[in-house]
Scaffold this motif. Sequence first.
Motif, PDB file in Angstrom:
ATOM      1  N   TYR A  83      59.362   9.059   5.009  1.00 55.46           N
ATOM      2  CA  TYR A  83      58.153   8.808   5.802  1.00 55.46           C
ATOM      3  C   TYR A  83      58.327   9.316   7.239  1.00 55.46           C
ATOM      4  N   VAL A  84      59.450   8.987   7.862  1.00 60.52           N
ATOM      5  CA  VAL A  84      59.689   9.441   9.238  1.00 60.52           C
ATOM      6  C   VAL A  84      59.778  10.962   9.291  1.00 60.52           C
ATOM      7  N   THR A  85      60.358  11.577   8.263  1.00 61.74           N
ATOM      8  CA  THR A  85      60.428  13.034   8.212  1.00 61.74           C
ATOM      9  C   THR A  85      59.033  13.640   8.184  1.00 61.74           C
ATOM     10  N   PHE A  86      58.122  13.044   7.420  1.00 62.13           N
ATOM     11  CA  PHE A  86      56.730  13.495   7.438  1.00 62.13           C
ATOM     12  C   PHE A  86      56.155  13.385   8.851  1.00 62.13           C
ATOM     13  N   LEU A  87      56.420  12.259   9.518  1.00 66.55           N
ATOM     14  CA  LEU A  87      55.904  12.088  10.881  1.00 66.55           C
ATOM     15  C   LEU A  87      56.418  13.191  11.799  1.00 66.55           C
ATOM     16  N   LYS A  88      57.706  13.509  11.684  1.00 65.53           N
ATOM     17  CA  LYS A  88      58.312  14.515  12.553  1.00 65.53           C
ATOM     18  C   LYS A  88      57.736  15.908  12.274  1.00 65.53           C
ATOM     19  N   GLU A  89      57.578  16.243  11.005  1.00 67.00           N
ATOM     20  CA  GLU A  89      57.057  17.567  10.666  1.00 67.00           C
ATOM     21  C   GLU A  89      55.572  17.693  11.026  1.00 67.00           C
ATOM     22  N   LEU A  90      54.804  16.631  10.846  1.00 64.51           N
ATOM     23  CA  LEU A  90      53.378  16.684  11.149  1.00 64.51           C
ATOM     24  C   LEU A  90      53.105  16.664  12.649  1.00 64.51           C
ATOM     25  N   ALA A  91      54.114  16.342  13.450  1.00 58.80           N
ATOM     26  CA  ALA A  91      53.969  16.401  14.910  1.00 58.80           C
ATOM     27  C   ALA A  91      54.106  17.829  15.431  1.00 58.80           C
ATOM     28  N   LEU A  92      54.559  18.745  14.571  1.00 62.86           N
ATOM     29  CA  LEU A  92      54.727  20.142  14.959  1.00 62.86           C
ATOM     30  C   LEU A  92      53.391  20.878  14.900  1.00 62.86           C
ATOM     31  N   PRO A  93      53.262  21.991  15.633  1.00 61.20           N
ATOM     32  CA  PRO A  93      52.055  22.816  15.492  1.00 61.20           C
ATOM     33  C   PRO A  93      51.894  23.291  14.048  1.00 61.20           C
ATOM     34  N   ALA A  94      50.675  23.518  13.630  1.00 59.08           N
ATOM     35  CA  ALA A  94      50.389  23.871  12.234  1.00 59.08           C
ATOM     36  C   ALA A  94      51.182  25.079  11.779  1.00 59.08           C
ATOM     37  N   GLU A  95      51.363  26.061  12.676  1.00 57.58           N
ATOM     38  CA  GLU A  95      52.067  27.275  12.286  1.00 57.58           C
ATOM     39  C   GLU A  95      53.564  27.059  12.096  1.00 57.58           C
ATOM     40  N   SER A  96      54.097  25.937  12.581  1.00 59.15           N
ATOM     41  CA  SER A  96      55.527  25.649  12.446  1.00 59.15           C
ATOM     42  C   SER A  96      55.844  24.807  11.208  1.00 59.15           C
ATOM     43  N   ARG A  97      54.825  24.345  10.511  1.00 58.28           N
ATOM     44  CA  ARG A  97      55.047  23.499   9.344  1.00 58.28           C
ATOM     45  C   ARG A  97      55.359  24.345   8.111  1.00 58.28           C
ATOM     46  N   GLY A  98      55.977  23.698   7.132  1.00 57.12           N
ATOM     47  CA  GLY A  98      56.275  24.400   5.888  1.00 57.12           C
ATOM     48  C   GLY A  98      57.575  25.174   5.913  1.00 57.12           C
ATOM     49  N   HIS A  99      58.340  25.026   6.994  1.00 60.84           N
ATOM     50  CA  HIS A  99      59.585  25.790   7.134  1.00 60.84           C
ATOM     51  C   HIS A  99      60.822  24.896   7.110  1.00 60.84           C
ATOM     52  N   ALA A 100      60.672  23.702   6.594  1.00 63.91           N
ATOM     53  CA  ALA A 100      61.798  22.765   6.507  1.00 63.91           C
ATOM     54  C   ALA A 100      62.061  22.424   5.052  1.00 63.91           C
ATOM     55  N   ASP A 101      63.326  22.146   4.746  1.00 64.13           N
ATOM     56  CA  ASP A 101      63.706  21.663   3.426  1.00 64.13           C
ATOM     57  C   ASP A 101      64.031  20.179   3.506  1.00 64.13           C
TER      58      ASP A 101
END
Length: 355
Positions: A15-33
């Motif tokens: 859940y916290v990982t989702f929070l951290k990734e969703l705090a990034l700009p849209a273009e920066s998402r989708g690049h984490a494993d």
Amino acid sequence: MNLRIYVCHTYYHVYVTFLKELALPAESRGHADLVLSKMSNDFGSLRERVESTGLFGRVIEFDEKREDFFPELAVFRKDTGSFMGNFRNRIRFTKRYAELEAPYIPVDFREYRDVYVYCDSDPIGYYLNRNKIRYHAVEDGLNCLKNFDAARYDNRGHFKLKAFMSMYLNLIFVQNGYGKYCIDMEVNDISAIRYPCPRYVEQSRKALSDRLTQEDKELILKAFIRDKDSLERRIEECSGDGRILILTEPLCTPEIRERIFRDVIAMYEPEGAIFIKPHPRDGLDYRRLFPEYPQFDAEVPMELLGFFPGLRFKKAVGVLTEMSGISFADETVRLGPDFMDAYEEPLIHRQNEQI
């Protein structure tokens, strides 16, 4: 080089990982494993549901092994009768544990720019430090160091020496910001922690959740909710005044735990209708033992209940759970150590008082 990877041991970590990734700009998402360690939790179909959101590149399962999986490590845990003898054994334990864990590591962490590890006291922390892989530690649970500073408790006696041997020499390993290759330790609220560490950095969980759009919340619900219709029916049952939410926890033995929550329910049932939210790691079968009370799915992090505007409780009650993250109750009650004194030896749940 890949950008980010997160090693999670619990549903809350995800859940916290989702929070951290969703705090990034849209273009920066989708690049984490995302790595799901199966050591502490059965994540069921979470992997497939997280993959369906498209927020992560890969979702990887990790067959992380506890130390008791390797019988040869037991000899290093024996008390030699001397400080130096025990210290030598700990140095050997630190090295050998990392070596034994290596075959189970599912990815090459050197390929990532940023490695995030929740609960680096688990074997992954030994592995990363022994292999000189730099990483960011992340607080295991909300304000968990306020209530249980595990690094200092586990290393009572000569803590400064042990921290030095870990942080600068890498001869042993001390978790939560004291590993040599730990870059920093992310916590929710530094002011709540009694003992400072130079590597603590603050990232408020509330600040992250407050940024969520409705679209973000729907994405998180898609990952965590197996049966949204069933959950919404439960929420409809919660409508009305005087509802009491009881949060369970994996306390004591199962027999004593059942007694604890029967007592908690008896305390608060006169105030209103009882609803139960089992903890994800609480293996007690509450549906069998307490069939008369409506229950939420254990896999749903309690924070997600705040995503439903129509859900409101008069009171939410926990025993040792940190309650500050609850936004869906008019009042929260943390019964605390004094309550637990009646069920187990007080020192068991008063770790910080023994530092």
